[in-house]
Design a protein around this motif. Structure first.
Motif, mmCIF file in Angstrom:
data_model
loop_
_atom_site.group_PDB
_atom_site.id
_atom_site.type_symbol
_atom_site.label_atom_id
_atom_site.label_comp_id
_atom_site.label_asym_id
_atom_site.label_seq_id
_atom_site.Cartn_x
_atom_site.Cartn_y
_atom_site.Cartn_z
ATOM 1 N N ASP A 74 13.076 -20.325 35.268
ATOM 2 C CA ASP A 74 12.887 -21.028 36.540
ATOM 3 C C ASP A 74 13.120 -22.526 36.384
ATOM 4 O O ASP A 74 13.724 -23.161 37.253
ATOM 5 N N ALA A 75 12.639 -23.103 35.288
ATOM 6 C CA ALA A 75 12.842 -24.530 35.047
ATOM 7 C C ALA A 75 14.330 -24.829 34.887
ATOM 8 O O ALA A 75 14.830 -25.831 35.420
ATOM 9 N N ALA A 76 15.048 -23.967 34.175
ATOM 10 C CA ALA A 76 16.480 -24.174 33.943
ATOM 11 C C ALA A 76 17.264 -24.080 35.244
ATOM 12 O O ALA A 76 18.157 -24.897 35.496
ATOM 13 N N ARG A 77 16.928 -23.109 36.098
ATOM 14 C CA ARG A 77 17.687 -22.970 37.346
ATOM 15 C C ARG A 77 17.467 -24.168 38.260
ATOM 16 O O ARG A 77 18.389 -24.625 38.934
ATOM 17 N N THR A 78 16.243 -24.720 38.263
ATOM 18 C CA THR A 78 15.976 -25.914 39.057
ATOM 19 C C THR A 78 16.783 -27.099 38.527
ATOM 20 O O THR A 78 17.397 -27.843 39.294
ATOM 21 N N PHE A 124 24.881 -20.605 40.848
ATOM 22 C CA PHE A 124 26.315 -20.341 40.956
ATOM 23 C C PHE A 124 26.607 -19.163 41.871
ATOM 24 O O PHE A 124 27.735 -19.003 42.330
ATOM 25 N N ARG A 125 25.605 -18.310 42.139
ATOM 26 C CA ARG A 125 25.806 -17.218 43.082
ATOM 27 C C ARG A 125 25.745 -17.715 44.519
ATOM 28 O O ARG A 125 26.292 -17.092 45.415
ATOM 29 N N VAL A 126 25.053 -18.835 44.735
ATOM 30 C CA VAL A 126 24.937 -19.395 46.082
ATOM 31 C C VAL A 126 26.230 -20.092 46.484
ATOM 32 O O VAL A 126 26.669 -20.000 47.631
ATOM 33 N N VAL A 127 26.869 -20.790 45.525
ATOM 34 C CA VAL A 127 28.069 -21.571 45.824
ATOM 35 C C VAL A 127 29.312 -20.823 45.356
ATOM 36 O O VAL A 127 29.222 -19.834 44.639
ATOM 37 N N GLU A 128 30.486 -21.326 45.740
ATOM 38 C CA GLU A 128 31.743 -20.704 45.337
ATOM 39 C C GLU A 128 31.974 -20.890 43.834
ATOM 40 O O GLU A 128 31.508 -21.841 43.238
ATOM 41 N N ASP A 129 32.735 -19.978 43.229
ATOM 42 C CA ASP A 129 32.893 -19.937 41.773
ATOM 43 C C ASP A 129 33.688 -21.112 41.203
ATOM 44 O O ASP A 129 33.518 -21.468 40.042
ATOM 45 N N ASP A 130 34.583 -21.725 41.973
ATOM 46 C CA ASP A 130 35.397 -22.805 41.421
ATOM 47 C C ASP A 130 34.559 -24.008 41.008
ATOM 48 O O ASP A 130 34.976 -24.811 40.186
ATOM 49 N N LEU A 175 26.015 -28.689 49.930
ATOM 50 C CA LEU A 175 25.566 -27.881 48.800
ATOM 51 C C LEU A 175 24.037 -27.877 48.728
ATOM 52 O O LEU A 175 23.411 -26.836 48.525
ATOM 53 N N ARG A 176 23.429 -29.045 48.946
ATOM 54 C CA ARG A 176 21.972 -29.178 48.948
ATOM 55 C C ARG A 176 21.360 -28.298 50.034
ATOM 56 O O ARG A 176 20.383 -27.591 49.798
ATOM 57 N N ASP A 177 21.952 -28.309 51.233
ATOM 58 C CA ASP A 177 21.451 -27.487 52.341
ATOM 59 C C ASP A 177 21.597 -25.999 52.034
ATOM 60 O O ASP A 177 20.724 -25.200 52.389
ATOM 61 N N ALA A 206 18.470 -23.410 51.876
ATOM 62 C CA ALA A 206 18.438 -22.221 52.723
ATOM 63 C C ALA A 206 18.238 -20.964 51.880
ATOM 64 O O ALA A 206 17.545 -20.031 52.296
ATOM 65 N N PHE A 207 18.824 -20.949 50.673
ATOM 66 C CA PHE A 207 18.699 -19.775 49.795
ATOM 67 C C PHE A 207 17.297 -19.676 49.213
ATOM 68 O O PHE A 207 16.640 -18.650 49.324
ATOM 69 N N ASP A 208 16.829 -20.760 48.573
ATOM 70 C CA ASP A 208 15.504 -20.776 47.959
ATOM 71 C C ASP A 208 15.113 -22.223 47.679
ATOM 72 O O ASP A 208 15.793 -22.911 46.934
#
Length: 132
Positions: free
Chosen positions: A75-79, A48-54, A94-96, A100-102
């Motif tokens: 780590d499993a949960a974030r994936t 959620f930090r990578v994408v916009e909050d809405d 969003l996938r890109d 790019a982030f991780d």
């Protein structure tokens, strides 16, 4: 619309269910705000930090995690969460952004700890040899 995804890290397996909703995120039926330690909570909320909050306000996410310790579970949960968001929104942009982030946001880390073997205290280390 309901989307089911999973994520793995070491021996932890997380299964996420993403559905349209009001922004509730539950980890093992508890609000994500109650997850301890704080570093694990921040790791789980990274997508959620990578994408916009809405985007967070539009979906409800339920995550069930089995196995592993707190770091592997995070780590499993974030994936699982990141994959669920991409699949739910069907958004290549969003996938890109996640890639790019991780890369590990969308791709499982397949590394496992090596099993201990005889002749030493660990998987690779051997007991010292004495000649006298």
């Amino acid at each position: 619309m309901v989307t089911n995804t999973s994520g793995k890290k070491k021996t932890a397996v997380a299964r996420a269910t993403v559905r349209d909703g009001s922004g509730k995120i539950r980890i093992n039926s508890q609000p994500v705000e109650l997850v301890e330690p704080e570093s694990a909570r921040l790791k789980m909320l990274e997508p959620f930090r990578v994408v916009e909050d809405d985007l967070r306000e539009d979906v409800d996410i339920d995550v069930q995690i089995n196995g592993g310790g707190f770091a592997g579970r995070a780590d499993a949960a974030r994936t699982a969460i990141a994959r669920g968001l991409v699949q739910h929104n069907n958004d290549a942009e969003l996938r890109d952004a996640f890639m790019a982030f991780d890369r590990s946001l969308l791709v499982n880390d397949v590394r496992q700890s090596e099993p201990k073997k005889w002749g030493g205290p660990g998987a690779r280390a051997r007991y010292q040899k004495s000649y006298r």
